[in-house]
Design a protein around this motif. Sequence first.
Motif, PDB file in Angstrom:
ATOM      1  N   GLN A 296     -10.205   5.409   2.674  1.00 25.08           N
ATOM      2  CA  GLN A 296     -10.127   6.431   1.639  1.00 25.08           C
ATOM      3  C   GLN A 296      -8.688   6.887   1.423  1.00 25.08           C
ATOM      4  O   GLN A 296      -8.422   8.029   1.042  1.00 25.08           O
ATOM      5  CB  GLN A 296     -11.053   7.596   1.981  1.00 25.08           C
ATOM      6  CG  GLN A 296     -12.523   7.159   1.964  1.00 25.08           C
ATOM      7  CD  GLN A 296     -13.492   8.297   1.941  1.00 25.08           C
ATOM      8  OE1 GLN A 296     -13.772   8.887   2.972  1.00 25.08           O
ATOM      9  NE2 GLN A 296     -14.025   8.604   0.766  1.00 25.08           N
ATOM     10  N   ALA A 297      -7.771   5.940   1.613  1.00 27.87           N
ATOM     11  CA  ALA A 297      -6.362   6.244   1.380  1.00 27.87           C
ATOM     12  C   ALA A 297      -6.088   6.579  -0.077  1.00 27.87           C
ATOM     13  O   ALA A 297      -5.066   7.204  -0.398  1.00 27.87           O
ATOM     14  CB  ALA A 297      -5.505   5.052   1.818  1.00 27.87           C
ATOM     15  N   ARG A 298      -6.973   6.182  -1.003  1.00 25.22           N
ATOM     16  CA  ARG A 298      -6.775   6.461  -2.426  1.00 25.22           C
ATOM     17  C   ARG A 298      -7.165   7.885  -2.820  1.00 25.22           C
ATOM     18  O   ARG A 298      -6.894   8.297  -3.946  1.00 25.22           O
ATOM     19  CB  ARG A 298      -7.578   5.470  -3.272  1.00 25.22           C
ATOM     20  CG  ARG A 298      -6.975   4.059  -3.322  1.00 25.22           C
ATOM     21  CD  ARG A 298      -7.811   3.153  -4.209  1.00 25.22           C
ATOM     22  NE  ARG A 298      -7.217   1.838  -4.395  1.00 25.22           N
ATOM     23  CZ  ARG A 298      -6.392   1.512  -5.376  1.00 25.22           C
ATOM     24  NH1 ARG A 298      -6.043   2.433  -6.269  1.00 25.22           N
ATOM     25  NH2 ARG A 298      -5.910   0.286  -5.479  1.00 25.22           N
ATOM     26  N   LEU A 299      -7.836   8.641  -1.950  1.00 27.05           N
ATOM     27  CA  LEU A 299      -8.236  10.003  -2.312  1.00 27.05           C
ATOM     28  C   LEU A 299      -6.993  10.860  -2.581  1.00 27.05           C
ATOM     29  O   LEU A 299      -6.104  10.964  -1.740  1.00 27.05           O
ATOM     30  CB  LEU A 299      -9.055  10.640  -1.192  1.00 27.05           C
ATOM     31  CG  LEU A 299     -10.546  10.310  -1.121  1.00 27.05           C
ATOM     32  CD1 LEU A 299     -11.181  11.033   0.062  1.00 27.05           C
ATOM     33  CD2 LEU A 299     -11.257  10.700  -2.414  1.00 27.05           C
ATOM     34  N   SER A 300      -6.964  11.478  -3.740  1.00 25.48           N
ATOM     35  CA  SER A 300      -5.810  12.322  -4.093  1.00 25.48           C
ATOM     36  C   SER A 300      -6.095  13.808  -3.922  1.00 25.48           C
ATOM     37  O   SER A 300      -5.170  14.613  -3.778  1.00 25.48           O
ATOM     38  CB  SER A 300      -5.398  12.054  -5.541  1.00 25.48           C
ATOM     39  OG  SER A 300      -6.452  12.380  -6.438  1.00 25.48           O
ATOM     40  N   SER A 301      -7.383  14.197  -3.932  1.00 21.77           N
ATOM     41  CA  SER A 301      -7.711  15.626  -3.865  1.00 21.77           C
ATOM     42  C   SER A 301      -7.799  16.143  -2.435  1.00 21.77           C
ATOM     43  O   SER A 301      -7.837  17.356  -2.217  1.00 21.77           O
ATOM     44  CB  SER A 301      -9.041  15.866  -4.574  1.00 21.77           C
ATOM     45  OG  SER A 301     -10.090  15.154  -3.938  1.00 21.77           O
ATOM     46  N   GLU A 305      -2.999  13.730   4.220  1.00 18.00           N
ATOM     47  CA  GLU A 305      -2.877  12.300   3.948  1.00 18.00           C
ATOM     48  C   GLU A 305      -3.884  11.521   4.792  1.00 18.00           C
ATOM     49  O   GLU A 305      -4.099  11.804   5.967  1.00 18.00           O
ATOM     50  CB  GLU A 305      -1.464  11.827   4.259  1.00 18.00           C
ATOM     51  CG  GLU A 305      -1.234  10.354   3.946  1.00 18.00           C
ATOM     52  CD  GLU A 305       0.194   9.926   4.227  1.00 18.00           C
ATOM     53  OE1 GLU A 305       0.494   8.740   4.070  1.00 18.00           O
ATOM     54  OE2 GLU A 305       1.012  10.804   4.607  1.00 18.00           O
ATOM     55  N   ILE A 306      -4.505  10.534   4.151  1.00 17.12           N
ATOM     56  CA  ILE A 306      -5.472   9.667   4.832  1.00 17.12           C
ATOM     57  C   ILE A 306      -4.843   8.290   4.983  1.00 17.12           C
ATOM     58  O   ILE A 306      -4.313   7.727   4.022  1.00 17.12           O
ATOM     59  CB  ILE A 306      -6.784   9.578   4.028  1.00 17.12           C
ATOM     60  CG1 ILE A 306      -7.395  10.981   3.860  1.00 17.12           C
ATOM     61  CG2 ILE A 306      -7.777   8.650   4.720  1.00 17.12           C
ATOM     62  CD1 ILE A 306      -8.612  11.007   2.974  1.00 17.12           C
ATOM     63  N   GLY A 307      -4.902   7.741   6.175  1.00 18.18           N
ATOM     64  CA  GLY A 307      -4.298   6.444   6.447  1.00 18.18           C
ATOM     65  C   GLY A 307      -5.056   5.300   5.810  1.00 18.18           C
ATOM     66  O   GLY A 307      -6.200   5.438   5.372  1.00 18.18           O
ATOM     67  N   LYS A 308      -4.401   4.131   5.756  1.00 14.92           N
ATOM     68  CA  LYS A 308      -5.001   2.959   5.124  1.00 14.92           C
ATOM     69  C   LYS A 308      -6.300   2.534   5.797  1.00 14.92           C
ATOM     70  O   LYS A 308      -7.188   1.982   5.130  1.00 14.92           O
ATOM     71  CB  LYS A 308      -4.011   1.797   5.130  1.00 14.92           C
ATOM     72  CG  LYS A 308      -2.844   1.958   4.171  1.00 14.92           C
ATOM     73  CD  LYS A 308      -1.962   0.720   4.189  1.00 14.92           C
ATOM     74  CE  LYS A 308      -0.847   0.838   3.166  1.00 14.92           C
ATOM     75  NZ  LYS A 308       0.028  -0.374   3.186  1.00 14.92           N
ATOM     76  N   TYR A 309      -6.414   2.746   7.082  1.00 12.01           N
ATOM     77  CA  TYR A 309      -7.614   2.328   7.803  1.00 12.01           C
ATOM     78  C   TYR A 309      -8.354   3.552   8.337  1.00 12.01           C
ATOM     79  O   TYR A 309      -8.862   3.554   9.456  1.00 12.01           O
ATOM     80  CB  TYR A 309      -7.244   1.355   8.924  1.00 12.01           C
ATOM     81  CG  TYR A 309      -6.642   0.075   8.386  1.00 12.01           C
ATOM     82  CD1 TYR A 309      -7.454  -0.930   7.872  1.00 12.01           C
ATOM     83  CD2 TYR A 309      -5.263  -0.103   8.353  1.00 12.01           C
ATOM     84  CE1 TYR A 309      -6.904  -2.096   7.353  1.00 12.01           C
ATOM     85  CE2 TYR A 309      -4.708  -1.262   7.828  1.00 12.01           C
ATOM     86  CZ  TYR A 309      -5.542  -2.259   7.328  1.00 12.01           C
ATOM     87  OH  TYR A 309      -4.995  -3.411   6.802  1.00 12.01           O
TER      88      TYR A 309
END
Length: 813
Positions: A296-301, A305-309
């Motif tokens: 969920q690295a694409r979550l903007s809201s 920050e969420i990592g790629k994995y």
Amino acid sequence: MKHLNLLKTPAALLVAASALPYVAHAQDAQPQATDEAQDQLVSEDAIVVTATRREGTVQDVPINISAVGGEELVERRLDDLRELARAVPGVYIVDQGNRSGTPIVFRGLNATGLGSFDGNNDGGGTVATYVGEIPLYVDLRLKDMERVEFLIGPQGTLYGAGTLGGAIRYIPARPQLGEVSMAIRGDAYTYAHGDGISTDFGTTLNVPLGDSLAFRANFDVLQDEGFIDYPFAVQQAGVSNPDVISGDNLQPLEDVNYADIITARAALRYAPGDLLDVTASFHYQEDKTGGRQFSQARLSSFPVEIGKYESALRVPEPNKRTTTLASLEAELDLGFGKIVSATGYSTAEDDGQRDQTDLLIGLQYSYEAFPEFTSFTKEEGEEKTFTQEVRFVSDWDSPFSLIAGAFYLDQEIDTISNEFTPGFDRFAVAEFGGVQLRPDALEYSAPFLADLTEKAVFGEVSYQITDAWQVTAGGRFYEYELETQAAADLPLFRTVFLGEDPDSIIYDFSEGGQEDDGFLFKFNTSYEVSDDVLVYGTVSQGFRIGNSNSTAPCPDPLPSNQIICALPNEVEYTADKTTNYELGFKTQWFDRALTLNGAIYYIDWQDPQIASATLNGQSPITINGAGARSQGFEISGLWEITENLSVSGNYSYTDAQLTDLSPNIIPVIFPPGYDNAFVDGLDGDRLPGSPEHLGGFAVDYDRPISADWDLSLSYGMYAQSDVLTRTGARGDSLTLPGFDIHQASVGFENRSGTRVILYADNIWNEFAETGVRVTPAWDQTVVDINGDPVYQRSYGTFVAPPRRIGVRVSQEF
């Protein structure tokens, strides 16, 4: 043991050689052949296949077929369908990991948005899979296999189960008479973004029990440690506030997409002579997974920050899937032909849990007002299937030949989905005028029962006009009958707001179903221009049955409260059909040092089945589109440059799109908020779920390094272009970017049967997105009753594994 053949080296996983005749030994494919016949076949580097119900080589069979022999599966480390399919032109696997199913796409035949495959375990429905002679979908681990065959295009005139786009045949190794053998194998590897060492151990044993009886068994255990973390999982659902990102509320979970898989098979073969050959088998596979292979690295809201994995989901999502198959396959040689009987009984059981919080928030019934709101599902399902196929294959001295068969299937499905909302009853009593509590927190319950009966007769007649030219005509008549029962209840609503019993569950079953029959045809002709050049043409039809959606019909009139139901046009969907037109060639050049095969095709797809959702409650359903087509070409080649060096490669181009207006096939929401509607698919819209460009290449080098040891080096690359996640990129669709993955290995093998392979997969640690869940429109923030933010977490992408480095060791006795 003889020296390693350069085409047997442990090449990179993602190469095209499996589409070519060289990549498997004939003795792997036909162990019962005489020594003289074996020598003849090996000298021709030919893999023997039985896709047309008669033995032949990949180069000689006048249809589009790719095959990988058992030796190649071992040396190329092709352990499952996701790895294997990347080596076959025209085949694409939507890699969503072990938890979320593995949709199989042949030649772009997919009209369903990728987000709708989450949780499915049917392979996407357009491709039939066989274990031996028995139709069964299972993401089978490829252990102790004789070979795997990919048949591209409809196969309903040769096989009992109908096929819309093609078939995959897992051919397990049969018990060998008069031969005692044993093998042990082990693998240890680590991921660049995971902790711990993953292992894969197994053994195979073959024991003769007399002159005409033999037993064979294999047992393998995979413990994959995973690499996806859930750092924002809650301490306790309904008590912890999932949107207060602090240690008091959270219980981070690491490597949740682990996979513990047990694969076992036992087989007993009785072959008293050339007249009769009978094999009884039992297959068992148990898959345990802890969560999605989901980023969920694409979550903007989200506030951090969420990592790629990493995933922002709130609860673990374990799933256990157990598949068994008992089969009896018998072949009787009548002298003028063979009668083959294949009887199978399979079971598939699923037991899983999912984070359901975001779907309920999206229904806009104020669930998000509860600050500690977290919802999860408990899902159980059981499928029992009995199949019987009988066929006759002629073997007479005549230019005419015949294949005729009959097929019967009886399948029962029993599933139930329960949704729980811990603590919401207390909140509803305190804030929304509720009158009593619901201790079990059961918010929604939906059982579904189905009973399917399918019958078919099928066959082909061939005529050899000259030694070089043949024609084949085939047909299939089928009929099926489906009966279903579906119900849905909202226990928490009835208890909390209507004052009904706190433990009551009411199922008002609605009966449904459908029945249909029809006829399919096939025409094929081929011409041998020379011993090394074959051209062919095929026109064939495929078919997939319809079904009822497992959602109860809506009442009339609709109530104003929460409801999950199907409108009249959402209750069921009808069968779809394909007509495949294909021209192909199979050639070898320069004393067979160069093999070059290819095909062009056009597929007309009528009434394509498409995953969608109900307007009321967003319950997953299937609907029919108006029409689609796919066209393209495939090419694969292998060049033996020297005795020690070879280069192989493949490329496929697929242009798949709608051919007519297809109303209301794409569910969408309109931010801010989650008001939902449907978008039409338009003529010319590209279909989702597969790339237009797909291919790879490999370089293999092999040589002896001592009197006892051989060395093999290989390097390979696989690449694909972008993938649409929704038809025509409509409905706020995400387009997944293309990527390339590189792999390499070094192998050592000695004369005593010892093999060691050092390998690196995804060498450059490419972050490759392979699927999606919902759309970017779901990336929103709403508020609870206190005005504090509630972060929607549906949106994200499935990803391929990061770099993996390991060593694999095996010993044959």
